[in-house]
Design a protein around this motif. Structure first.
Motif, short mmCIF file in Angstrom:
data_model
loop_
_atom_site.label_atom_id
_atom_site.label_comp_id
_atom_site.label_asym_id
_atom_site.label_seq_id
_atom_site.Cartn_x
_atom_site.Cartn_y
_atom_site.Cartn_z
N LYS A 59 0.83 -1.21 0.00
CA LYS A 59 0.00 0.00 0.00
C LYS A 59 0.86 1.26 0.00
O LYS A 59 1.99 1.27 0.47
CB LYS A 59 -0.93 0.00 1.22
N LYS A 60 0.29 2.29 -0.56
CA LYS A 60 0.94 3.60 -0.60
C LYS A 60 -0.14 4.66 -0.42
O LYS A 60 -1.35 4.34 -0.43
CB LYS A 60 1.68 3.80 -1.92
N VAL A 61 0.28 5.89 -0.27
CA VAL A 61 -0.70 6.97 -0.14
C VAL A 61 -1.54 7.04 -1.42
O VAL A 61 -1.01 7.17 -2.52
CB VAL A 61 0.01 8.32 0.10
N GLY A 62 -2.83 6.88 -1.27
CA GLY A 62 -3.74 6.99 -2.40
C GLY A 62 -3.88 5.75 -3.24
O GLY A 62 -4.51 5.78 -4.30
N GLY A 63 -3.34 4.62 -2.82
CA GLY A 63 -3.50 3.42 -3.63
C GLY A 63 -2.71 2.24 -3.13
O GLY A 63 -2.19 2.23 -2.01
N GLU A 64 -2.59 1.24 -3.99
CA GLU A 64 -1.86 0.03 -3.65
C GLU A 64 -1.39 -0.66 -4.93
O GLU A 64 -1.86 -0.35 -6.03
CB GLU A 64 -2.74 -0.93 -2.85
N HIS A 65 -0.46 -1.59 -4.78
CA HIS A 65 -0.01 -2.42 -5.88
C HIS A 65 -0.15 -3.88 -5.49
O HIS A 65 0.10 -4.25 -4.33
CB HIS A 65 1.45 -2.12 -6.25
N ILE A 66 -0.56 -4.70 -6.44
CA ILE A 66 -0.74 -6.13 -6.22
C ILE A 66 0.08 -6.88 -7.26
O ILE A 66 0.10 -6.50 -8.44
CB ILE A 66 -2.23 -6.52 -6.34
N GLY A 67 0.77 -7.91 -6.82
CA GLY A 67 1.60 -8.66 -7.75
C GLY A 67 1.78 -10.10 -7.34
O GLY A 67 1.16 -10.58 -6.37
N ILE A 68 2.62 -10.79 -8.09
CA ILE A 68 2.87 -12.20 -7.82
C ILE A 68 4.37 -12.49 -7.91
O ILE A 68 5.13 -11.74 -8.52
CB ILE A 68 2.12 -13.11 -8.82
#
Length: 223
Positions: A59-68
């Motif tokens: 997570k980050k300010v204002g959003g997030e990243h999802i990965g594998i």
């Protein structure tokens, strides 16, 4: 004289019928232990990398990243009906981001940055590992709920730290499946890029923890 004759006869009878216990040698004793009924032998289940998965969320300010990250190999150890140990290895070169779509130009920049020395130093540390050091059944766990508390050593970027988390473990015939998710503090593994510990506002954009979501599928190894 009569008493001596009776004693001698009794001794002879004991010897002939095995009445005196003679301790077996070490090899014979070990064989008897190994073959004793009810004693189970630990079984190794090989991780099926194609059916297993490692997903991450940051997570980050204002959003997030999802990965594998793809599983490279591993094993789970089962004694009777209980999980007792295991090790699995992640291929860090397979690290990907999936939330933006892989055709998005930003995706490539993000993935290359994550693979760089700012984050996981993939060229220098191409694998991460987790080794189970304890697997404690949770009494009274209902179907579908965590039924084990797993403890182990997680190694990222050459640094090893202990982790403990609940897991749902299913052991059925020739297969074992385990699922779990837990938070990892990247500072423990010297991943300090824009970490809050540095203290500036710009360095608090990316959270210091990220989530790992695991699914491990393993099949009984061939003898």
């Amino acid at each position: 004289m009569h008493n001596n004759t009776l004693i001698g006869a009794a001794m002879a009878a004991l010897l002939l019928t095995g009445g005196f216990y003679a301790a077996p040698d070490q090899a014979e004793s070990q064989a008897q232990f190994t073959l004793a009924p009810g004693v189970t032998k630990a079984t190794t289940f090989a991780v099926d990398a194609s059916q297993s998965s490692i997903r991450w969320k940051s997570k980050k300010v204002g959003g997030e990243h999802i990965g594998i990250v793809k599983m490279a190999n591993g094993q789970l150890n089962v004694d009777g009906s209980k999980l007792t140990g295991g090790t699995f290895v992640a291929d860090m070169k397979s690290l990907r981001d999936v939330d933006k779509g892989e055709s998005n130009p930003f995706n490539e920049r993000l993935v290359n940055h994550l693979r760089s020395e700012d984050f996981f130093s993939v060229e220098k540390f191409p694998t991460s590992t987790f080794k189970i050091t304890s697997a404690k059944p949770i009494k009274g766990a209902k179907a579908g709920e965590p039924n084990y508390t797993i403890g182990g050593d997680l190694t990222i970027k050459g640094t090893t730290k202990p982790q403990t988390f609940p897991s749902v473990v299913t052991i059925s015939g020739d297969a074992v499946q385990a699922t779990a998710n837990f938070m990892v503090n990247r500072l423990d593994y010297d991943i300090k890029y824009r970490a809050a510990i540095i203290g500036t506002a710009a360095d608090k954009i990316i959270e210091d923890t990220f989530l790992l979501d695991l699914k491990i599928v393993a099949n009984k190894a061939s003898i």
